[in-house]
Scaffold this motif. Structure first.
Motif, PDB file in Angstrom:
ATOM      1  N   ASP A 272      -1.452 -16.278   5.253  1.00 56.16           N
ATOM      2  CA  ASP A 272      -2.672 -17.007   5.631  1.00 56.16           C
ATOM      3  C   ASP A 272      -3.909 -16.118   5.619  1.00 56.16           C
ATOM      4  O   ASP A 272      -4.939 -16.499   6.175  1.00 56.16           O
ATOM      5  N   ALA A 273      -3.808 -14.976   5.005  1.00 58.64           N
ATOM      6  CA  ALA A 273      -4.936 -14.035   5.017  1.00 58.64           C
ATOM      7  C   ALA A 273      -6.096 -14.592   4.197  1.00 58.64           C
ATOM      8  O   ALA A 273      -5.898 -15.064   3.079  1.00 58.64           O
ATOM      9  N   PRO A 274      -7.296 -14.525   4.746  1.00 58.59           N
ATOM     10  CA  PRO A 274      -8.449 -14.981   3.975  1.00 58.59           C
ATOM     11  C   PRO A 274      -8.729 -14.045   2.801  1.00 58.59           C
ATOM     12  O   PRO A 274      -8.442 -12.838   2.885  1.00 58.59           O
ATOM     13  N   PRO A 275      -9.276 -14.570   1.728  1.00 59.41           N
ATOM     14  CA  PRO A 275      -9.573 -13.726   0.560  1.00 59.41           C
ATOM     15  C   PRO A 275     -10.423 -12.506   0.906  1.00 59.41           C
ATOM     16  O   PRO A 275     -10.222 -11.439   0.333  1.00 59.41           O
ATOM     17  N   GLU A 276     -11.343 -12.655   1.863  1.00 62.41           N
ATOM     18  CA  GLU A 276     -12.201 -11.540   2.244  1.00 62.41           C
ATOM     19  C   GLU A 276     -11.378 -10.365   2.776  1.00 62.41           C
ATOM     20  O   GLU A 276     -11.692  -9.204   2.508  1.00 62.41           O
ATOM     21  N   LEU A 277     -10.338 -10.667   3.542  1.00 61.54           N
ATOM     22  CA  LEU A 277      -9.486  -9.613   4.084  1.00 61.54           C
ATOM     23  C   LEU A 277      -8.678  -8.940   2.974  1.00 61.54           C
ATOM     24  O   LEU A 277      -8.567  -7.721   2.929  1.00 61.54           O
ATOM     25  N   LEU A 278      -8.141  -9.733   2.061  1.00 67.09           N
ATOM     26  CA  LEU A 278      -7.381  -9.174   0.944  1.00 67.09           C
ATOM     27  C   LEU A 278      -8.261  -8.273   0.083  1.00 67.09           C
ATOM     28  O   LEU A 278      -7.848  -7.185  -0.321  1.00 67.09           O
ATOM     29  N   LEU A 279      -9.481  -8.715  -0.174  1.00 66.50           N
ATOM     30  CA  LEU A 279     -10.407  -7.913  -0.977  1.00 66.50           C
ATOM     31  C   LEU A 279     -10.846  -6.658  -0.222  1.00 66.50           C
ATOM     32  O   LEU A 279     -11.057  -5.608  -0.827  1.00 66.50           O
ATOM     33  N   PHE A 280     -10.961  -6.764   1.103  1.00 67.41           N
ATOM     34  CA  PHE A 280     -11.276  -5.598   1.934  1.00 67.41           C
ATOM     35  C   PHE A 280     -10.194  -4.526   1.773  1.00 67.41           C
ATOM     36  O   PHE A 280     -10.498  -3.355   1.529  1.00 67.41           O
ATOM     37  N   VAL A 281      -8.929  -4.939   1.886  1.00 62.69           N
ATOM     38  CA  VAL A 281      -7.821  -3.997   1.726  1.00 62.69           C
ATOM     39  C   VAL A 281      -7.807  -3.441   0.305  1.00 62.69           C
ATOM     40  O   VAL A 281      -7.643  -2.239   0.090  1.00 62.69           O
TER      41      VAL A 281
ATOM     42  N   ALA B 168       2.922   0.215  -0.539  1.00 61.79           N
ATOM     43  CA  ALA B 168       2.850   1.212   0.527  1.00 61.79           C
ATOM     44  C   ALA B 168       2.079   0.659   1.727  1.00 61.79           C
ATOM     45  O   ALA B 168       2.506   0.805   2.880  1.00 61.79           O
ATOM     46  N   PHE B 169       0.967   0.012   1.444  1.00 59.75           N
ATOM     47  CA  PHE B 169       0.162  -0.573   2.517  1.00 59.75           C
ATOM     48  C   PHE B 169       0.965  -1.649   3.248  1.00 59.75           C
ATOM     49  O   PHE B 169       0.952  -1.724   4.481  1.00 59.75           O
ATOM     50  N   THR B 170       1.675  -2.472   2.496  1.00 59.26           N
ATOM     51  CA  THR B 170       2.441  -3.569   3.089  1.00 59.26           C
ATOM     52  C   THR B 170       3.516  -3.046   4.028  1.00 59.26           C
ATOM     53  O   THR B 170       3.720  -3.585   5.122  1.00 59.26           O
ATOM     54  N   ALA B 171       4.221  -1.999   3.622  1.00 60.11           N
ATOM     55  CA  ALA B 171       5.258  -1.432   4.491  1.00 60.11           C
ATOM     56  C   ALA B 171       4.653  -0.997   5.822  1.00 60.11           C
ATOM     57  O   ALA B 171       5.223  -1.258   6.895  1.00 60.11           O
ATOM     58  N   THR B 172       3.502  -0.365   5.769  1.00 60.80           N
ATOM     59  CA  THR B 172       2.832   0.071   6.986  1.00 60.80           C
ATOM     60  C   THR B 172       2.325  -1.127   7.790  1.00 60.80           C
ATOM     61  O   THR B 172       2.484  -1.175   9.017  1.00 60.80           O
TER      62      THR B 172
ATOM     63  N   GLY C  99      -6.250  -2.674  -6.682  1.00 55.64           N
ATOM     64  CA  GLY C  99      -5.543  -3.438  -7.711  1.00 55.64           C
ATOM     65  C   GLY C  99      -4.216  -2.842  -8.136  1.00 55.64           C
ATOM     66  O   GLY C  99      -3.598  -3.310  -9.087  1.00 55.64           O
ATOM     67  N   ASN C 100      -3.735  -1.830  -7.435  1.00 53.87           N
ATOM     68  CA  ASN C 100      -2.504  -1.139  -7.794  1.00 53.87           C
ATOM     69  C   ASN C 100      -1.360  -1.638  -6.910  1.00 53.87           C
ATOM     70  O   ASN C 100      -1.393  -1.478  -5.691  1.00 53.87           O
ATOM     71  N   LEU C 101      -0.326  -2.241  -7.538  1.00 52.12           N
ATOM     72  CA  LEU C 101       0.778  -2.803  -6.759  1.00 52.12           C
ATOM     73  C   LEU C 101       1.567  -1.746  -6.001  1.00 52.12           C
ATOM     74  O   LEU C 101       2.107  -2.019  -4.923  1.00 52.12           O
ATOM     75  N   ARG C 102       1.644  -0.545  -6.513  1.00 51.07           N
ATOM     76  CA  ARG C 102       2.334   0.529  -5.774  1.00 51.07           C
ATOM     77  C   ARG C 102       1.600   0.804  -4.464  1.00 51.07           C
ATOM     78  O   ARG C 102       2.220   0.974  -3.416  1.00 51.07           O
ATOM     79  N   ASP C 103       0.268   0.823  -4.515  1.00 53.23           N
ATOM     80  CA  ASP C 103      -0.507   1.030  -3.296  1.00 53.23           C
ATOM     81  C   ASP C 103      -0.389  -0.167  -2.360  1.00 53.23           C
ATOM     82  O   ASP C 103      -0.317  -0.008  -1.139  1.00 53.23           O
ATOM     83  N   TRP C 104      -0.366  -1.377  -2.926  1.00 53.47           N
ATOM     84  CA  TRP C 104      -0.155  -2.562  -2.100  1.00 53.47           C
ATOM     85  C   TRP C 104       1.203  -2.493  -1.417  1.00 53.47           C
ATOM     86  O   TRP C 104       1.353  -2.859  -0.251  1.00 53.47           O
TER      87      TRP C 104
ATOM     88  N   PRO D  35      -1.001 -13.086  -1.348  1.00 49.59           N
ATOM     89  CA  PRO D  35      -0.443 -13.985  -0.326  1.00 49.59           C
ATOM     90  C   PRO D  35       1.018 -14.373  -0.590  1.00 49.59           C
ATOM     91  O   PRO D  35       1.749 -14.716   0.341  1.00 49.59           O
ATOM     92  N   ARG D  36       1.468 -14.274  -1.839  1.00 47.39           N
ATOM     93  CA  ARG D  36       2.870 -14.553  -2.173  1.00 47.39           C
ATOM     94  C   ARG D  36       3.707 -13.276  -2.198  1.00 47.39           C
ATOM     95  O   ARG D  36       4.924 -13.342  -2.289  1.00 47.39           O
ATOM     96  N   PHE D  37       3.064 -12.129  -2.122  1.00 47.38           N
ATOM     97  CA  PHE D  37       3.735 -10.832  -2.190  1.00 47.38           C
ATOM     98  C   PHE D  37       4.581 -10.585  -0.944  1.00 47.38           C
ATOM     99  O   PHE D  37       5.681 -10.069  -1.021  1.00 47.38           O
ATOM    100  N   HIS D  38       4.031 -10.951   0.209  1.00 45.94           N
ATOM    101  CA  HIS D  38       4.747 -10.763   1.475  1.00 45.94           C
ATOM    102  C   HIS D  38       4.201 -11.766   2.489  1.00 45.94           C
ATOM    103  O   HIS D  38       3.001 -12.039   2.506  1.00 45.94           O
ATOM    104  N   PRO D  39       5.069 -12.287   3.370  1.00 45.82           N
ATOM    105  CA  PRO D  39       4.609 -13.270   4.366  1.00 45.82           C
ATOM    106  C   PRO D  39       3.498 -12.773   5.282  1.00 45.82           C
ATOM    107  O   PRO D  39       2.735 -13.572   5.820  1.00 45.82           O
TER     108      PRO D  39
END
Length: 173
Positions: A111-120, A134-138, A127-132, A103-107
């Motif tokens: 407000d994303a619920p933990p369930e959504l973050l864990l789903f992604v 890439a996903f965030t850019a998309t 758990g890989n920040l490089r993958d996070w 939640p602090r990585f990108h705006p």
């Protein structure tokens, strides 16, 4: 005579030493040189990094970052091994760490619920920040196209599709 616009290694080394010595009023301990893919370094490269680091004009921290095999490459070079302060091994983020950090990585996740973050994380990033990243850019592109500023499950699934499905599905094909 060098080709126009090209310099030889001696000129490039002198320029690099000048840059590493030019502190522009900054504390020299604030300078950091990061070398990624350290597992690809050969003896000549390691010797050159040692030369730069030990030069009387330079003072900087050297961070060697690498994947599988990096420690094996670095540890076998005695001239470098004695200069390594600490070996740090990074492991995948746990679910609790994902819920705390992302939640602090990108705006887009503010407000994303933990369930959504864990789903992604379960379906894509693992758990890989490089993958996070890439996903965030998309996800940001998809949010922008949809006129939204936050992610939801539908948007996450669309991001998965743009990346060729989930990482687990991609690994089995």
């Amino acid at each position: 005579m060098p080709v126009s616009g090209r310099r030889d290694r001696f000129a490039l080394t002198a320029e690099l030493l000048e840059e590493l010595a030019d502190h522009r009023g900054r504390d020299p301990r604030e300078r950091l040189l990061v070398v990624d893919e350290a597992q690809q370094l050969n003896r000549e490269c390691i010797e050159f990094l040692r030369y730069l680091h030990d030069h009387r004009l330079t003072r900087f921290a050297l961070l060697l970052v690498g994947g599988d095999g990096a420690w094996k490459v670095l540890a076998k070079e005695p001239m470098l091994r004695s200069r390594i302060y600490r070996r740090v091994v990074f492991r995948a983020l746990t679910g609790d760490q994902v819920c705390e950090l992302i939640p602090r990585f990108h705006p887009v996740y503010a407000d994303a619920p933990p369930e959504l973050l864990l789903f992604v994380d379960d379906h894509f990033a693992h758990g890989n920040l490089r993958d996070w990243a890439a996903f965030t850019a998309t996800a940001v592109e998809l949010c922008r196209a949809a006129g939204r500023d936050r992610i939801d499950e539908t948007l996450a699934r669309n991001a998965f599709a743009l990346h060729g499905g989930t990482r687990a599905a991609a690994a089995t094909h």
